[in-house]
Design an enzyme around this catalytic site. Structure first.
Site, mmCIF file in Angstrom:
data_model
loop_
_atom_site.group_PDB
_atom_site.id
_atom_site.type_symbol
_atom_site.label_atom_id
_atom_site.label_comp_id
_atom_site.label_asym_id
_atom_site.label_seq_id
_atom_site.Cartn_x
_atom_site.Cartn_y
_atom_site.Cartn_z
ATOM 1 C CE LYS A 212 52.185 45.004 69.984
ATOM 2 N NZ LYS A 212 51.121 44.010 69.683
ATOM 3 C CD GLU A 286 58.185 42.651 55.517
ATOM 4 O OE1 GLU A 286 57.210 42.830 54.758
ATOM 5 O OE2 GLU A 286 58.340 41.656 56.210
ATOM 6 C CB CYS A 320 54.465 40.161 53.934
ATOM 7 S SG CYS A 320 56.077 39.556 54.401
ATOM 8 C CD GLU A 417 49.231 41.639 52.725
ATOM 9 O OE1 GLU A 417 48.947 42.536 53.544
ATOM 10 O OE2 GLU A 417 50.367 41.162 52.595
HETATM 11 P P1 NDP Z 1 48.685 44.971 62.101
HETATM 12 O O1 NDP Z 1 49.525 45.780 61.210
HETATM 13 O O2 NDP Z 1 47.557 45.622 62.799
HETATM 14 O O3 NDP Z 1 49.579 44.291 63.228
HETATM 15 C C1 NDP Z 1 50.981 44.177 63.212
HETATM 16 C C2 NDP Z 1 51.563 44.526 64.582
HETATM 17 O O4 NDP Z 1 51.360 45.925 64.854
HETATM 18 C C3 NDP Z 1 50.885 43.808 65.737
HETATM 19 O O5 NDP Z 1 51.836 43.564 66.742
HETATM 20 C C4 NDP Z 1 49.862 44.832 66.181
HETATM 21 O O6 NDP Z 1 49.403 44.617 67.484
HETATM 22 C C5 NDP Z 1 50.627 46.111 66.068
HETATM 23 N N1 NDP Z 1 49.829 47.318 65.927
HETATM 24 C C6 NDP Z 1 48.527 47.448 65.584
HETATM 25 N N2 NDP Z 1 48.165 48.757 65.559
HETATM 26 C C7 NDP Z 1 49.278 49.464 65.882
HETATM 27 C C8 NDP Z 1 49.564 50.859 66.006
HETATM 28 N N3 NDP Z 1 48.646 51.785 65.764
HETATM 29 N N4 NDP Z 1 50.819 51.219 66.338
HETATM 30 C C9 NDP Z 1 51.771 50.315 66.549
HETATM 31 N N5 NDP Z 1 51.562 48.991 66.466
HETATM 32 C C10 NDP Z 1 50.341 48.559 66.113
HETATM 33 O O7 NDP Z 1 48.162 43.726 61.318
HETATM 34 P P2 NDP Z 1 46.909 42.817 61.685
HETATM 35 O O8 NDP Z 1 47.365 41.776 62.579
HETATM 36 O O9 NDP Z 1 45.730 43.614 62.146
HETATM 37 O O10 NDP Z 1 46.545 42.254 60.264
HETATM 38 C C11 NDP Z 1 45.757 43.023 59.365
HETATM 39 C C12 NDP Z 1 46.198 42.791 57.971
HETATM 40 O O11 NDP Z 1 47.518 43.233 57.799
HETATM 41 C C13 NDP Z 1 46.241 41.344 57.552
HETATM 42 O O12 NDP Z 1 45.030 40.886 57.117
HETATM 43 C C14 NDP Z 1 47.269 41.368 56.481
HETATM 44 O O13 NDP Z 1 46.663 41.711 55.271
HETATM 45 C C15 NDP Z 1 48.211 42.442 56.895
HETATM 46 N N6 NDP Z 1 49.438 41.935 57.557
HETATM 47 C C16 NDP Z 1 50.581 41.964 56.863
HETATM 48 C C17 NDP Z 1 51.724 41.469 57.435
HETATM 49 C C18 NDP Z 1 52.993 41.470 56.697
HETATM 50 O O14 NDP Z 1 53.940 40.832 57.119
HETATM 51 N N7 NDP Z 1 53.072 42.184 55.610
HETATM 52 C C19 NDP Z 1 51.738 40.894 58.762
HETATM 53 C C20 NDP Z 1 50.470 40.959 59.448
HETATM 54 C C21 NDP Z 1 49.384 41.463 58.831
HETATM 55 P P3 NDP Z 1 48.224 43.558 67.757
HETATM 56 O O15 NDP Z 1 48.245 42.535 66.724
HETATM 57 O O16 NDP Z 1 48.582 43.015 69.031
HETATM 58 O O17 NDP Z 1 46.969 44.360 67.789
#
Ligand code: NDP
Length: 506
Positions: A212, A286, A320, A417
């Site tokens: 996904k 991660e 990250c 973050e």
């Molecule tokens: P999320 O953790 O929400 O998104 C990561 C992935 O998980 C996306 O594909 C998202 O879908 C999906 N997702 C969201 N909610 C759920 C759930 N309940 N169960 C399973 N999958 C889910 O990150 P965001 O994009 O909202 O970013 C928010 C913050 O997270 C950022 O500002 C940053 O600080 C941090 N972040 C950290 C990352 C890292 O690599 N450490 C990567 C991305 C974000 P969808 O996006 O389609 O809603």
């Protein structure tokens, strides 16, 4: 600071945001303006609408629903993609299960390897197309998608293809077994690369996958699905479901999924860990980070400044393991910060498809709002904010590279973050103080150390609570090297032989 859109920048800033005089730049730098060098977008043909990739074919979502994906640099709609819900997750997991039982698990590793090699070669052959599509959908500079994301994604498939026929000899016991169907949820910061990190080891180990991608960056995962078709991968071995967090939650919670692999926020990681508890599903997470990049007084300053810049401004800070906390030894702090400011005036922000661009667009309005809010909190809490003079393009989501000095450990910008181009500068006096400050975080993904003394590097590295410690470099990645965190940065390792362990049982 220069603007890659070519409207404003002289490439030179003399006056800082604080009204402070900046050092004069050499004359050559004053007058030298880059001509635009845009990569052609014609190499990519984006369909008006994309379906889900299930059982080897593209099909609409059962509900018929779609959502738009936009170019964050222009806010222009790129395409509509299918919005997967529970019925689609059922279909994809069922296809993955059938492919696992009938085709992929019984197949000798040497045969699985051939498919992975094919995917890797196709990624290389179509790398320009992937790079342009990634920059359009994500907003990252073409220089980064072309030179980092796509080559590394191909390298992961090459690397794990080499493991597929050697699993019995890799220290996992005489007959390691794949886990079954892997449900994999990835974020938007490195869309294709994260897909490769998830798919390549899982497939090499004999698992089948339902992936996904993030809602805002689905297009390269769908192009990768097309590459899987092109490589003749048996139907159902890889499935791609586009959708938002609800799709992710449905996939993670599906009883037919044996293994969960997630990269994203700590908050969602926590929810996933809670939902998987007691189900017997294997989980790797991660999550976020708040890495310290530590500069000692004996570090080669110019080199360290380059490392600081790439540590936090690479990929707009949407990384990250970004070095978002600069810890600099007090005796050289002013000199380092001066040089850093001067270097930031040279960065070019603008059109992600321009080959001269250093800083592209922020991936979404939501992320821009978060960066804006946390930066405002930094000012309100008393830190000094500085950005090079910089005109942001009128359309799209943009944030100027930003430096905070006078930051204390308790400030939100030192603890949370930000996931954007924002650097917090703190100082220290002794190595022990540097260790204490670096480890004073709920995260533990990465760290950087800049010093000319090898013994100090080893002393520091032993004491850092971080999964990856870089010395005199930053943000270096290799498929052979394991990557992962401590504490709230998650658990499990991706990459290297360790990355296979997460997809095998003895
Ligand atoms: P999320 O953790 O929400 O998104 C990561 C992935 O998980 C996306 O594909 C998202 O879908 C999906 N997702 C969201 N909610 C759920 C759930 N309940 N169960 C399973 N999958 C889910 O990150 P965001 O994009 O909202 O970013 C928010 C913050 O997270 C950022 O500002 C940053 O600080 C941090 N972040 C950290 C990352 C890292 O690599 N450490 C990567 C991305 C974000 P969808 O996006 O389609 O809603």
């Amino acid at each position: 600071m220069a603007s890659g859109k070519g409207k404003s920048g002289t490439g030179l800033a003399r006056q800082s945001g604080r009204g402070r005089s900046e050092p004069e730049l050499p004359q050559a730098a004053v007058s030298w303006e880059y001509a635009p060098a845009p990569e052609s977008r014609d190499v990519v043909s984006i369909a008006p609408e994309y379906g889900l990739f299930v059982d080897g074919e593209f099909r609409p979502a059962a509900s018929g629903k779609t959502f738009a994906t936009v170019d964050p640099a222009s806010e222009e709609r790129l395409s509509l993609v299918a919005d997967a819900a529970a019925a689609d997750v059922d279909a994809a997991v069922a296809a993955a299960r059938t492919a696992f039982d009938r085709v992929w698990r019984p197949m000798p590793g040497s045969e699985r390897a051939k498919y992975l090699f094919r995917v890797a070669r196709l990624l290389q052959e179509r790398s320009r197309e992937f790079a342009v599509l990634e920059s359009l959908d994500n907003g990252k500079p073409i220089r980064e998608s072309r030179d980092v994301d796509i080559p590394l994604a191909a390298a992961h498939f090459f690397y794990y293809a080499g493991w597929a026929d050697k699993l019995e000899h890799a220290g996992f016991g005489p007959a390691p077994r794949p886990l079954g169907v892997a449900g994999q949820v990835i974020p938007w910061n490195f869309p294709l690369l994260m897909a490769a990190w998830k798919l390549a080891p899982a497939l090499a180990a004999g698992n089948t996958c339902v992936l996904k991608p993030a809602e805002t960056t689905p297009l390269t995962a769908l192009l990768l699905a097309e590459v899987c078709q092109q490589a003749g991968l048996p139907p159902g071995v890889v499935n791609v479901l586009t959708g938002d967090g609800r799709t992710g939650a449905a996939l993670i919670g599906h009883p037919g999924v044996d293994k969960i692999a997630f990269t994203g926020s700590t908050e969602v990681g926590r929810q996933i860990a809670a939902s998987a508890a007691g189900t017997g599903k294997k989980v790797t997470l991660e999550l976020g980070g708040k890495a310290a990049n530590i500069v000692f007084d004996d570090a080669p300053v110019e080199q360290a400044v380059e490392g600081i810049v790439s540590g936090i401004f690479f990929n707009q800070g949407h990384v990250c393991c970004a070095g978002s906390r600069l810890l600099v030894q007090e005796s050289v702090a002013d000199a380092v910060v001066d040089r850093l400011r001067r270097r930031l005036t040279m960065l070019r922000l603008g059109d992600p498809l321009d080959k001269n661009t250093d800083i592209g667009a922020i991936n979404s309005r939501q992320q821009l709002d978060k960066i804006t809010e946390l930066s405002a909190a930094g000012e309100a809490e008393g830190a000094q904010r500085w950005s090079p003079p910089c005109r942001l393009p009128d359309k799209g989501y943009w944030f100027a590279p930003t430096l905070f000095t006078g930051v204390s450990q308790s400030h939100r910008i030192a603890r949370e973050e930000i996931f954007g181009p924002v650097l917090s500068v703190l100082t220290f006096r002794t190595p022990a103080e540097a260790v204490a400050k670096a480890n004073n975080t709920p995260y533990g993904l990465s760290a950087g150390i800049w010093t000319e003394k090898g013994s100090r590097i080893l002393w520091m590295a032993q004491r850092m609570r971080a999964g990856v410690v870089w010395a005199n470099t930053y943000n270096r990645f290799d498929p052979a090297s394991p990557f992962g965190g401590y504490q709230e940065s998650g658990y499990g390792r991706e990459g290297g032989r360790h990355g296979l362990a997460a997809y095998l049982s003895a």
